[in-house]
Design an enzyme around this catalytic site. Sequence first.
Site, PDB file in Angstrom:
ATOM      1  N   GLY A   1     114.438   5.347  91.255  1.00 41.29           N
ATOM      2  CA  GLY A   1     114.110   4.056  91.845  1.00 41.29           C
ATOM      3  C   GLY A   1     112.615   3.836  91.937  1.00 41.29           C
ATOM      4  CB  SER A   2     110.715   1.625  94.216  1.00 43.05           C
ATOM      5  OG  SER A   2     111.522   0.484  93.963  1.00 43.05           O
ATOM      6  CB  ILE A   3     109.460   7.274  94.128  1.00 38.56           C
ATOM      7  CG1 ILE A   3     110.606   7.889  93.319  1.00 38.56           C
ATOM      8  CG2 ILE A   3     109.839   7.111  95.591  1.00 38.56           C
ATOM      9  CD1 ILE A   3     110.973   9.307  93.729  1.00 38.56           C
TER      10      ILE A   3
END
Length: 585
Positions: free
Chosen positions: A307-309
């Site tokens: 995801g966004s990491i």
Amino acid sequence: MTAKSSAKTNSVEATFRKRVMWVASFLLIGFLAITIRLVHLQIVQGDKYQAQASNQRTSVQRLFPVRGEIKISDYFAGEAYTVATSIEKPLVYVVPADIEDPEKIAEQLASVLQLDKQFVWDKIKDPSRKYVQIKKQITEEERQAVEALKLRGVSFDAETTRFYPEGEFMGPVLGFVGYKGDERVGLYGVESMFEKDLKGIPGSLAQEKDNTGSWIFGAKRDRVPAVDGDNIILTIDKTIQLKAESIIKETVEEHSADSGSVVIMDPKTGAILAMANYPSFDPNNYSKVEDISYYNNQITMGGYEPGSIFKPITVAAAVNEGKIRADTPFFDSGEVKIDGYTIKNSEQKVYGQQDINFVLQESLNTGTIFAKDKIGNKKFGEYLQRFGFGKKTGIEVPESAGNLSNLVGNIGVNYHTASFGQGISVTPIQMVQSFGALANGGKMMQPYMVKSRIRVTGEVIETKPEQLGQPITSQTASTVSGMLVNVVEKGHGKRAAVPGYYVGGKTGTAQVARKDGRGYEENNNIGSFIGYAPIEDPKFVMLVRVNHPRTVRFAESTAAPAFGKIAQFLLNYYKVAPNRDVSAQ
């Protein structure tokens, strides 16, 4: 002599000569057969029968080496703590030939050792057996109870077994020693990967025996000594590991999550400071584990869509190519259409005119796609390889390589989703390795967790830090680090902040792919936070992962607070002085 008599005599002599020839031929054939047999036995199969004869008069005993210890240390104490060792535990054995009343003894032993009577009886009923183990690893109470019976033919022996003094502490990291077939070997974790070094080299003791099987006193003995295994010292810090395990357990239980993990690395060397998994298991009682998946170290084996990491990696690639800066304008329309799909921001919002700094701050999927498109799919894929994704890191425990197969074939939508960490699979150790480059001036170090190996001779084999490459420049690393500070100061990472310090990091709330088909599971996500501090001279890079939290949806409420607690502890532990006004935060 008449002609008739002479003919008869000649006939007898001829018959006699034939018989002699037959007997001589038979004897010759027999002699040749014996000769051939002797040649076959003494020359062709001589070694085999010599070995059999030797075995009949020689007793060979295998000498077992002592398995090496596994230790960790403490940053300040400098003292090594043993987390895996070998100890001797008593066992009960019986010599059936010396037993006068097997049925009665079977009943008595079954009672005090809490065993089935039939089980004991089946073991001791054959008087021809000379040594029969009844129960291994007995307690002191059981030993005293057996001794009190004073049974003829019942004795005690010692067995070397693996012991983990700290119980569940580091269970998935260490692994355990169990049976593989008839042999005890290291399974999972460090025990598995360093089986050859830890187990040592067996020896032997050979001595002549008499026809009763007893050793002959004073006879020749051939002894090949066993070589004990290496001791292994890990880079893991006991104090940090304890804190990480405590916080991740607390976080998982607080949010009714399935599981969680924490990995902490020194970005300058690649040394792993902590690997915490919850739930864990006790290697002393590995057979009692509820779910064998607990055996796997999720930090190295737990591939997932991050995801966004992952967004800072995409942004770093575009910054490094000179295509964007922190202040590069970006207009957010709230969605991107491609290949018949519509991709929206996680909160379904439209932000209008913004910049790249804001893209990371508010974690915009559309903005990350914009950054990726600035360098193109091919170049983006090359950067993923530079950062080490799609292959094993080489750390010294079992690991998976993640999966970038979605990017084969240059399908546009797959590259779009990969830019914000969906549709690809990575491991926590890969994420920490890649973020280590952001924290270390662009230099990416090889993650490692074995500080040294100490051989029985006293030789010490040290692990030297190794630079894997430099995927980005120091200027790019500095630029992205500044944007990550902004995420913690103004974005979704506020709860990862530590008063008095500049902390950089990124949240990620990833969907979980369905196991039974395409798409994602409903009401299931993985929350992650990855970052480092202090930003001007990072002492650590850390990832916190929480699987399927049920009380909240986003990582800013699960992984980020856990990161903040551990980060504050680490900065205090390393005695890093604050460099900003706490009241201004």
